[in-house]
Design a protein around this motif. Structure first.
Motif, PDB file in Angstrom:
ATOM      1  N   VAL A   1       8.012   8.180   3.109  1.00  0.00           N
ATOM      2  CA  VAL A   1       6.846   7.298   3.158  1.00  0.00           C
ATOM      3  C   VAL A   1       5.900   7.828   4.231  1.00  0.00           C
ATOM      4  CG1 VAL A   1       6.049   4.920   3.451  1.00  0.00           C
ATOM      5  CG2 VAL A   1       8.308   5.366   2.482  1.00  0.00           C
ATOM      6  N   SER A   2       4.833   8.480   3.791  1.00  0.00           N
ATOM      7  CA  SER A   2       3.893   9.083   4.736  1.00  0.00           C
ATOM      8  C   SER A   2       2.465   8.632   4.506  1.00  0.00           C
ATOM      9  CB  SER A   2       3.945  10.614   4.613  1.00  0.00           C
ATOM     10  OG  SER A   2       3.590  11.025   3.295  1.00  0.00           O
ATOM     11  N   ARG A   3       2.228   7.902   3.410  1.00  0.00           N
ATOM     12  CA  ARG A   3       0.867   7.496   3.069  1.00  0.00           C
ATOM     13  C   ARG A   3       0.842   6.016   2.693  1.00  0.00           C
ATOM     14  NH1 ARG A   3       2.052  11.963   0.368  1.00  0.00           N
ATOM     15  NH2 ARG A   3       2.560  10.715  -1.471  1.00  0.00           N
TER      16      ARG A   3
ATOM     17  N   LYS B   1       0.974   2.212   8.341  1.00  0.00           N
ATOM     18  CA  LYS B   1       0.446   1.235   9.295  1.00  0.00           C
ATOM     19  C   LYS B   1       0.703   1.650  10.736  1.00  0.00           C
ATOM     20  CE  LYS B   1       0.605  -3.692  10.436  1.00  0.00           C
ATOM     21  NZ  LYS B   1       1.171  -5.007  10.078  1.00  0.00           N
ATOM     22  N   THR B   2       1.895   2.195  11.011  1.00  0.00           N
ATOM     23  CA  THR B   2       2.230   2.598  12.373  1.00  0.00           C
ATOM     24  C   THR B   2       1.874   4.046  12.655  1.00  0.00           C
ATOM     25  OG1 THR B   2       4.481   3.225  11.713  1.00  0.00           O
ATOM     26  CG2 THR B   2       4.138   0.946  12.440  1.00  0.00           C
ATOM     27  N   GLY B   3       1.402   4.766  11.642  1.00  0.00           N
ATOM     28  CA  GLY B   3       1.076   6.164  11.819  1.00  0.00           C
ATOM     29  C   GLY B   3       2.276   7.094  11.769  1.00  0.00           C
ATOM     30  N   ALA B   4       3.463   6.535  11.529  1.00  0.00           N
ATOM     31  CA  ALA B   4       4.684   7.344  11.506  1.00  0.00           C
ATOM     32  C   ALA B   4       5.094   7.645  10.073  1.00  0.00           C
ATOM     33  CB  ALA B   4       5.816   6.609  12.222  1.00  0.00           C
ATOM     34  N   VAL B   5       5.794   8.756   9.897  1.00  0.00           N
ATOM     35  CA  VAL B   5       6.404   9.105   8.609  1.00  0.00           C
ATOM     36  C   VAL B   5       7.861   8.661   8.674  1.00  0.00           C
ATOM     37  CG1 VAL B   5       7.048  10.971   7.068  1.00  0.00           C
ATOM     38  CG2 VAL B   5       4.853  11.053   8.265  1.00  0.00           C
TER      39      VAL B   5
ATOM     40  N   GLY C   1       0.806  -1.219   0.000  1.00  0.00           N
ATOM     41  CA  GLY C   1       0.000   0.000   0.000  1.00  0.00           C
ATOM     42  C   GLY C   1       0.835   1.262   0.000  1.00  0.00           C
ATOM     43  N   GLU C   2       2.024   1.203   0.621  1.00  0.00           N
ATOM     44  CA  GLU C   2       2.906   2.370   0.645  1.00  0.00           C
ATOM     45  C   GLU C   2       3.506   2.622  -0.733  1.00  0.00           C
ATOM     46  OE1 GLU C   2       4.359   1.742   5.296  1.00  0.00           O
ATOM     47  OE2 GLU C   2       5.629   1.081   3.622  1.00  0.00           O
ATOM     48  N   ALA C   3       3.872   1.537  -1.437  1.00  0.00           N
ATOM     49  CA  ALA C   3       4.511   1.683  -2.751  1.00  0.00           C
ATOM     50  C   ALA C   3       3.545   2.284  -3.767  1.00  0.00           C
ATOM     51  CB  ALA C   3       5.028   0.332  -3.241  1.00  0.00           C
ATOM     52  N   ILE C   4       2.291   1.831  -3.768  1.00  0.00           N
ATOM     53  CA  ILE C   4       1.357   2.312  -4.783  1.00  0.00           C
ATOM     54  C   ILE C   4       0.771   3.674  -4.420  1.00  0.00           C
ATOM     55  CG2 ILE C   4       0.793   0.020  -5.649  1.00  0.00           C
ATOM     56  CD1 ILE C   4      -1.619  -0.095  -3.968  1.00  0.00           C
ATOM     57  N   ALA C   5       1.090   4.187  -3.217  1.00  0.00           N
ATOM     58  CA  ALA C   5       0.657   5.543  -2.839  1.00  0.00           C
ATOM     59  C   ALA C   5       1.770   6.573  -3.013  1.00  0.00           C
ATOM     60  CB  ALA C   5       0.159   5.558  -1.397  1.00  0.00           C
ATOM     61  N   LEU C   6       2.963   6.141  -3.453  1.00  0.00           N
ATOM     62  CA  LEU C   6       4.080   7.070  -3.628  1.00  0.00           C
ATOM     63  C   LEU C   6       3.800   8.063  -4.747  1.00  0.00           C
ATOM     64  CD1 LEU C   6       7.371   4.954  -3.349  1.00  0.00           C
ATOM     65  CD2 LEU C   6       6.616   6.785  -1.815  1.00  0.00           C
TER      66      LEU C   6
ATOM     67  N   THR D   1      12.682   0.356   8.185  1.00  0.00           N
ATOM     68  CA  THR D   1      11.483  -0.355   7.713  1.00  0.00           C
ATOM     69  C   THR D   1      10.315  -0.319   8.692  1.00  0.00           C
ATOM     70  OG1 THR D   1      12.325  -2.442   8.630  1.00  0.00           O
ATOM     71  CG2 THR D   1      12.869  -1.941   6.347  1.00  0.00           C
ATOM     72  N   HIS D   2      10.582  -0.069   9.971  1.00  0.00           N
ATOM     73  CA  HIS D   2       9.516  -0.143  10.976  1.00  0.00           C
ATOM     74  C   HIS D   2       9.516   1.080  11.887  1.00  0.00           C
ATOM     75  CE1 HIS D   2       9.726  -4.357   9.735  1.00  0.00           C
ATOM     76  NE2 HIS D   2       8.517  -4.492  10.222  1.00  0.00           N
ATOM     77  N   THR D   3       9.716   2.254  11.303  1.00  0.00           N
ATOM     78  CA  THR D   3       9.711   3.480  12.094  1.00  0.00           C
ATOM     79  C   THR D   3       8.384   3.620  12.825  1.00  0.00           C
ATOM     80  OG1 THR D   3      11.167   4.544  10.504  1.00  0.00           O
ATOM     81  CG2 THR D   3       9.987   5.970  12.032  1.00  0.00           C
ATOM     82  N   ARG D   4       8.458   3.888  14.113  1.00  0.00           N
ATOM     83  CA  ARG D   4       7.260   4.057  14.931  1.00  0.00           C
ATOM     84  C   ARG D   4       7.273   5.434  15.590  1.00  0.00           C
ATOM     85  NH1 ARG D   4       4.443  -0.569  16.100  1.00  0.00           N
ATOM     86  NH2 ARG D   4       5.372  -2.511  15.395  1.00  0.00           N
ATOM     87  N   PRO D   5       6.100   5.905  16.003  1.00  0.00           N
ATOM     88  CA  PRO D   5       6.081   7.163  16.756  1.00  0.00           C
ATOM     89  C   PRO D   5       6.908   7.030  18.033  1.00  0.00           C
ATOM     90  CG  PRO D   5       3.872   6.510  16.076  1.00  0.00           C
ATOM     91  CD  PRO D   5       4.760   5.356  15.781  1.00  0.00           C
TER      92      PRO D   5
END
Length: 445
Positions: free
Chosen positions: A252-254, A266-270, A230-235, A362-366
């Motif tokens: 990657v923000s969307r 997914k984690t709400g983080a950019v 979902g992140e790749a196709i929203a770039l 790959t897994h940046t979180r707030p």
């Protein structure tokens, strides 16, 4: 103080034996009703009528009875699990709402819990329902995976929390002792190990002319940046920063949800992902001419990086089926799209990258702790880890010289042309894996 009401009794019609009582209500209206027959069947006398009237007046003056009082509302019966679950699911608006509605329709509403009034559901009944789920046949064979059972139970648990908030139940009955829920593991132990692609497969998917050019770019984005589907196709092109050094940056923000609407990650983080040198070459070629040849015009910053022909978001299900089709065309076993993320992480660590820094990419979180506030690795540090990934495209299949307008290599070149690209590519990848040197493929003449 007003005069005490006394009321009156009278026989109507005269001589009929049917006695009536009457008095004035507080509102001034006259209240007149026949006196009901005696339970013992005896004839009602005037004395009986007066005694009955006096008792009615006593109750009226004491407030125990008032014919003008508003009728008490009869509380509606509590909804059943099925009724409340459907109402609750219909109001959901988040990205996974469709998935939760399917869980309600397929596993909660038609189950043994469906017809039970919500306040009457007990933990023991919940436990019996969970055991039913664990033994129910799956459409894919066998029984449901432990993750599936836990996910369906999670939907029921959230539904009961909503019922507590609406004060329909005092507490949620989703209180199970240890062991009733299956452990969080895959249906087939070790199945995730088969999700990974090998290096030769990745190189062929991002290089082979048998794969459409737009999909080669998509696969490069998935396998070389570790993005979720979902992140790749929203770039969008505005998310690609080619000026960042030492490597460019993907912001990657969307992500694209199941409803095909953009949402947060997914984690709400950019998060910022260093652009691997091979991916940088793919994106540069795509920007210089590939995108325009494919869509008929130059890309704008707000354009999607990989839209459909109508400039809309790609369908995630189509990405899965197309990857399976391309893998089969190249002679490989099709796997889920999420396997590209497994592959990126695993190959990076194999090539010497630090696992904690790969996780940050790959897994940046707030921020969740004070330590997270203070930890902030330099961009060059993250770039150095991503650059360790030893993946390059097959050079004979690079059309970049066509985009740049460079002349083709001379047929009189002293470097012999490899007989088959596949043999050359396999040998190069093999050497790279064995020596852990940079994956540099020999150039053709």
């Amino acid at each position: 103080m007003g005069r005490r009401r006394t009321g009156s009794v009278y026989e109507k019609p005269a001589g009929s034996g049917q006695w009536w009582y009457a008095f004035l209500l507080r509102s001034g209206k006259r209240w007149a009703k026949p006196i009901p027959a005696r339970p013992d069947g005896k004839v009602i006398t005037e004395a009986d009528a007066r005694a009955y009237k006096d008792e009615v007046l006593r109750r009226y003056d004491a407030g125990a009875w008032d014919p003008e009082a508003p009728a008490a509302e009869v509380p509606a019966p509590p909804p059943t699990v099925a009724v409340f679950a459907r109402r609750w699911a219909a109001a959901l608006t988040h990205s996974s709402a469709d998935k939760e509605r399917r869980a309600v329709e397929q596993h909660i509403a038609p189950s043994s819990l469906g017809d039970i009034p919500l306040p009457e559901v007990t933990p023991r009944q919940i436990a019996a329902w969970v055991m039913e789920l664990r033994t129910r046949p799956s459409p894919r064979g066998g029984t449901f995976a432990p993750h599936t059972v836990r996910g369906i139970y999670g939907v029921l648990s959230k539904m009961f929390l909503s019922a507590v908030f609406e004060e329909i139940v005092a507490a949620s009955p989703c209180q199970l002792p240890r062991g009733f829920l299956p452990p969080a593991r895959d249906k087939v132990p070790g199945a995730r190990n088969a999700w990974r692609y090998d290096r030769l497969e990745v190189v062929r998917l991002i290089s082979s002319p048998d794969v459409p050019p737009d999909r080669r770019v998509l696969y490069a984005t998935l396998f070389l940046a570790g993005l979720r589907r979902g992140e790749a196709i929203a770039l969008r092109w505005s998310d690609v920063n080619r000026e960042r050094a030492p490597l460019g940056c993907l912001t990657v923000s969307r992500s694209l949800g199941v409803t095909r609407a953009e949402k947060g990650t997914k984690t709400g983080a950019v998060r910022e992902v260093p652009i691997h040198p091979t991916l940088a070459a793919v994106l540069a070629e795509w920007r210089l001419g590939g995108w325009e040849r494919h869509y008929g015009r130059r890309p704008l910053p707000e354009d999607l990086l990989l839209p459909t022909r109508t400039f809309a978001h790609r369908d995630g299900k189509n990405v899965h089926s197309q990857l399976a089709l391309d893998a089969k065309r190249l002679g490989y076993r099709g796997r889920r799209v999420h396997g590209s993320r497994h592959t990126f992480i695993s190959m990076l660590i194999d090539d010497g990258a630090r696992a904690d820094l790969v996780a940050k990419i790959t897994h940046t979180r707030p921020v969740r702790s004070a330590f997270d506030v203070y930890r902030n690795e330099a961009w060059s540090t993250l770039c150095a880890e991503v650059a360790k990934l030893k993946i390059e495209r097959a050079p004979d299949e690079l059309p970049l010289f066509k985009v740049a307008g460079a002349p083709a290599a001379s047929p009189d070149s002293a470097t012999p042309i490899a007989t088959t690209q596949g043999a050359m590519l396999a040998n190069t990848v093999k050497c790279s894996v064995e020596t852990h040197d940079t994956l540099t493929l020999p150039e053709s003449g």
